[in-house]
Design a protein around this motif. Structure first.
Motif, mmCIF file in Angstrom:
data_model
loop_
_atom_site.group_PDB
_atom_site.id
_atom_site.type_symbol
_atom_site.label_atom_id
_atom_site.label_comp_id
_atom_site.label_asym_id
_atom_site.label_seq_id
_atom_site.Cartn_x
_atom_site.Cartn_y
_atom_site.Cartn_z
ATOM 1 N N TRP A 10 0.842 -1.185 0.000
ATOM 2 C CA TRP A 10 0.000 0.000 0.000
ATOM 3 C C TRP A 10 0.880 1.239 0.000
ATOM 4 O O TRP A 10 1.892 1.282 0.698
ATOM 5 N N GLY A 11 0.483 2.240 -0.753
ATOM 6 C CA GLY A 11 1.221 3.491 -0.804
ATOM 7 C C GLY A 11 0.903 4.391 0.382
ATOM 8 O O GLY A 11 0.043 4.085 1.211
ATOM 9 N N ALA A 12 1.598 5.531 0.439
ATOM 10 C CA ALA A 12 1.480 6.437 1.584
ATOM 11 C C ALA A 12 0.066 6.983 1.759
ATOM 12 O O ALA A 12 -0.423 7.125 2.878
ATOM 13 N N VAL A 13 -0.614 7.287 0.655
ATOM 14 C CA VAL A 13 -1.967 7.843 0.761
ATOM 15 C C VAL A 13 -2.927 6.810 1.343
ATOM 16 O O VAL A 13 -3.699 7.106 2.259
ATOM 17 N N SER A 14 -2.877 5.587 0.843
ATOM 18 C CA SER A 14 -3.744 4.523 1.367
ATOM 19 C C SER A 14 -3.457 4.250 2.837
ATOM 20 O O SER A 14 -4.376 4.027 3.635
ATOM 21 N N GLN A 15 -2.180 4.250 3.202
ATOM 22 C CA GLN A 15 -1.818 4.027 4.604
ATOM 23 C C GLN A 15 -2.376 5.133 5.492
ATOM 24 O O GLN A 15 -2.957 4.863 6.549
ATOM 25 N N LEU A 16 -2.213 6.390 5.064
ATOM 26 C CA LEU A 16 -2.714 7.517 5.843
ATOM 27 C C LEU A 16 -4.228 7.423 6.015
ATOM 28 O O LEU A 16 -4.754 7.563 7.126
ATOM 29 N N LEU A 17 -4.950 7.165 4.930
ATOM 30 C CA LEU A 17 -6.407 7.078 4.994
ATOM 31 C C LEU A 17 -6.858 5.901 5.868
ATOM 32 O O LEU A 17 -7.828 6.012 6.611
ATOM 33 N N HIS A 18 -6.134 4.792 5.777
ATOM 34 C CA HIS A 18 -6.468 3.604 6.574
ATOM 35 C C HIS A 18 -6.327 3.889 8.067
ATOM 36 O O HIS A 18 -7.251 3.661 8.852
ATOM 37 N N TRP A 19 -5.157 4.400 8.484
ATOM 38 C CA TRP A 19 -4.908 4.590 9.906
ATOM 39 C C TRP A 19 -5.709 5.753 10.468
ATOM 40 O O TRP A 19 -6.117 5.713 11.644
ATOM 41 N N LEU A 20 -5.984 6.760 9.667
ATOM 42 C CA LEU A 20 -6.854 7.851 10.106
ATOM 43 C C LEU A 20 -8.270 7.326 10.345
ATOM 44 O O LEU A 20 -8.927 7.679 11.332
ATOM 45 N N SER A 57 -17.359 12.984 9.218
ATOM 46 C CA SER A 57 -15.979 12.985 8.708
ATOM 47 C C SER A 57 -15.568 11.585 8.276
ATOM 48 O O SER A 57 -14.885 11.413 7.257
ATOM 49 N N VAL A 58 -15.971 10.561 9.051
ATOM 50 C CA VAL A 58 -15.688 9.172 8.674
ATOM 51 C C VAL A 58 -16.370 8.838 7.355
ATOM 52 O O VAL A 58 -15.788 8.164 6.493
ATOM 53 N N LEU A 59 -17.588 9.312 7.186
ATOM 54 C CA LEU A 59 -18.327 9.076 5.939
ATOM 55 C C LEU A 59 -17.593 9.691 4.746
ATOM 56 O O LEU A 59 -17.406 9.046 3.709
ATOM 57 N N ALA A 60 -17.145 10.937 4.907
ATOM 58 C CA ALA A 60 -16.402 11.606 3.830
ATOM 59 C C ALA A 60 -15.080 10.888 3.570
ATOM 60 O O ALA A 60 -14.667 10.708 2.413
ATOM 61 N N LEU A 61 -14.423 10.462 4.630
ATOM 62 C CA LEU A 61 -13.150 9.752 4.493
ATOM 63 C C LEU A 61 -13.342 8.415 3.786
ATOM 64 O O LEU A 61 -12.508 8.007 2.967
ATOM 65 N N ALA A 62 -14.455 7.734 4.071
ATOM 66 C CA ALA A 62 -14.750 6.455 3.403
ATOM 67 C C ALA A 62 -14.932 6.666 1.907
ATOM 68 O O ALA A 62 -14.444 5.870 1.089
ATOM 69 N N ALA A 63 -15.628 7.737 1.534
ATOM 70 C CA ALA A 63 -15.811 8.039 0.112
ATOM 71 C C ALA A 63 -14.472 8.339 -0.548
ATOM 72 O O ALA A 63 -14.189 7.884 -1.668
ATOM 73 N N LEU A 64 -13.618 9.085 0.155
ATOM 74 C CA LEU A 64 -12.288 9.402 -0.373
ATOM 75 C C LEU A 64 -11.446 8.142 -0.510
ATOM 76 O O LEU A 64 -10.758 7.945 -1.525
ATOM 77 N N ARG A 65 -11.508 7.260 0.488
ATOM 78 C CA ARG A 65 -10.750 6.002 0.420
ATOM 79 C C ARG A 65 -11.182 5.149 -0.760
ATOM 80 O O ARG A 65 -10.344 4.574 -1.462
ATOM 81 N N LEU A 66 -12.490 5.061 -0.966
ATOM 82 C CA LEU A 66 -13.006 4.250 -2.059
ATOM 83 C C LEU A 66 -12.585 4.829 -3.407
ATOM 84 O O LEU A 66 -12.180 4.092 -4.312
ATOM 85 N N ALA A 67 -12.644 6.155 -3.533
ATOM 86 C CA ALA A 67 -12.223 6.808 -4.776
ATOM 87 C C ALA A 67 -10.727 6.595 -5.010
ATOM 88 O O ALA A 67 -10.307 6.302 -6.136
ATOM 89 N N VAL A 100 -18.540 0.886 7.018
ATOM 90 C CA VAL A 100 -17.992 2.224 7.269
ATOM 91 C C VAL A 100 -18.871 3.296 6.623
ATOM 92 O O VAL A 100 -18.895 4.441 7.075
ATOM 93 N N PHE A 101 -19.623 2.923 5.598
ATOM 94 C CA PHE A 101 -20.632 3.829 5.043
ATOM 95 C C PHE A 101 -21.934 3.735 5.844
ATOM 96 O O PHE A 101 -22.571 4.745 6.143
ATOM 97 N N ALA A 102 -22.345 2.511 6.186
ATOM 98 C CA ALA A 102 -23.664 2.299 6.801
ATOM 99 C C ALA A 102 -23.763 2.887 8.200
ATOM 100 O O ALA A 102 -24.811 3.447 8.571
ATOM 101 N N VAL A 103 -22.703 2.789 8.999
ATOM 102 C CA VAL A 103 -22.782 3.271 10.385
ATOM 103 C C VAL A 103 -22.987 4.787 10.437
ATOM 104 O O VAL A 103 -23.935 5.260 11.075
ATOM 105 N N PRO A 104 -22.147 5.595 9.778
ATOM 106 C CA PRO A 104 -22.414 7.042 9.841
ATOM 107 C C PRO A 104 -23.700 7.455 9.133
ATOM 108 O O PRO A 104 -24.381 8.383 9.575
ATOM 109 N N LEU A 105 -24.060 6.764 8.051
ATOM 110 C CA LEU A 105 -25.325 7.100 7.382
ATOM 111 C C LEU A 105 -26.518 6.819 8.293
ATOM 112 O O LEU A 105 -27.477 7.606 8.340
ATOM 113 N N SER A 106 -26.460 5.712 9.048
ATOM 114 C CA SER A 106 -27.559 5.414 9.973
ATOM 115 C C SER A 106 -27.584 6.416 11.121
ATOM 116 O O SER A 106 -28.655 6.782 11.620
#
Length: 196
Positions: A10-20, A57-67, A100-106
């Motif tokens: 995994w690259g640096a961006v994926s690692q950062l998004l994962h651990w955040l 913020s988790v919801l937005a981060l999940a969308a960013l991770r998926l993209a 990770v999408f369902a929990v914040p959306l609910s």
């Protein structure tokens, strides 16, 4: 370190998004468990608003991770990984993304049907409601939010346990390739199935 993912790690961006994501989800879980015990006071409202803002913020981060994952790809399974383990890992990742999408959306839906005061993301801007207030839906959506959270925590525990199993017993690079500042696995960490 490469920003983009490679076939090996995994690259640096994926690692950062994962651990955040990990830090935010664990923090939200602790905050959620604490806030239900707090008496109604100005602090109660502040803690609830913080919980909701972090959840969005988790919801937005999940969308960013998926993209980012769609753009940067994902590493191949570690060489020597049995096919059933690779499939199980893929299924677990898909379920983790879903939750990770369902929990914040609910949670957002619960805030909406509860008819509470307007939700403002960290006090900066007003967040629209997803539904009209509803006394009938309120307990159902609240219970759904709570159950989805516990399912997410259970799946995160399984995911972490699998990573540590690979690291400690299989001695492969499954965990190491998601850690910053680590190169490719050394020959000593090559699974026995690869040594022929």
């Amino acid at each position: 370190m490469m920003l983009k993912n490679t076939p090996e790690r995994w690259g640096a961006v994926s690692q950062l998004l994962h651990w955040l994501s990990v830090v935010l989800i664990l923090g939200l879980g602790v905050l959620g468990l604490v806030m239900v015990e707090l008496p109604r006071s100005p602090r109660w409202f502040w803690v609830y608003d913080l919980h909701k803002s972090l959840g969005l913020s988790v919801l937005a981060l999940a969308a960013l991770r998926l993209a980012w994952r769609a753009y940067a790809g994902a590493p191949r399974p570690v060489p020597g990984t049995p096919r059933w383990q690779a499939r199980a890992a893929s299924a677990t990742h898909a379920l983790l993304y879903l939750l990770v999408f369902a929990v914040p959306l609910s949670g957002w839906a619960y805030d909406s049907v509860s008819g509470l005061r307007p939700l403002r993301w960290f006090g900066l801007f007003k967040v629209p409601k997803l539904a009209a207030p509803s006394q009938e839906l309120q307990p159902l959506v609240r219970d759904a939010h709570e159950w989805l959270f516990w399912i997410l925590i259970a799946l995160v525990a399984v995911h972490a346990a699998a990573a540590f199993y690979h690291h400690l017993f299989q001695r492969d690079a499954t965990l190491a390739r998601m850690l910053p500042g680590r190169g490719a696995a050394s020959p000593s960490s090559t699974p026995a199935a690869e040594i022929r």
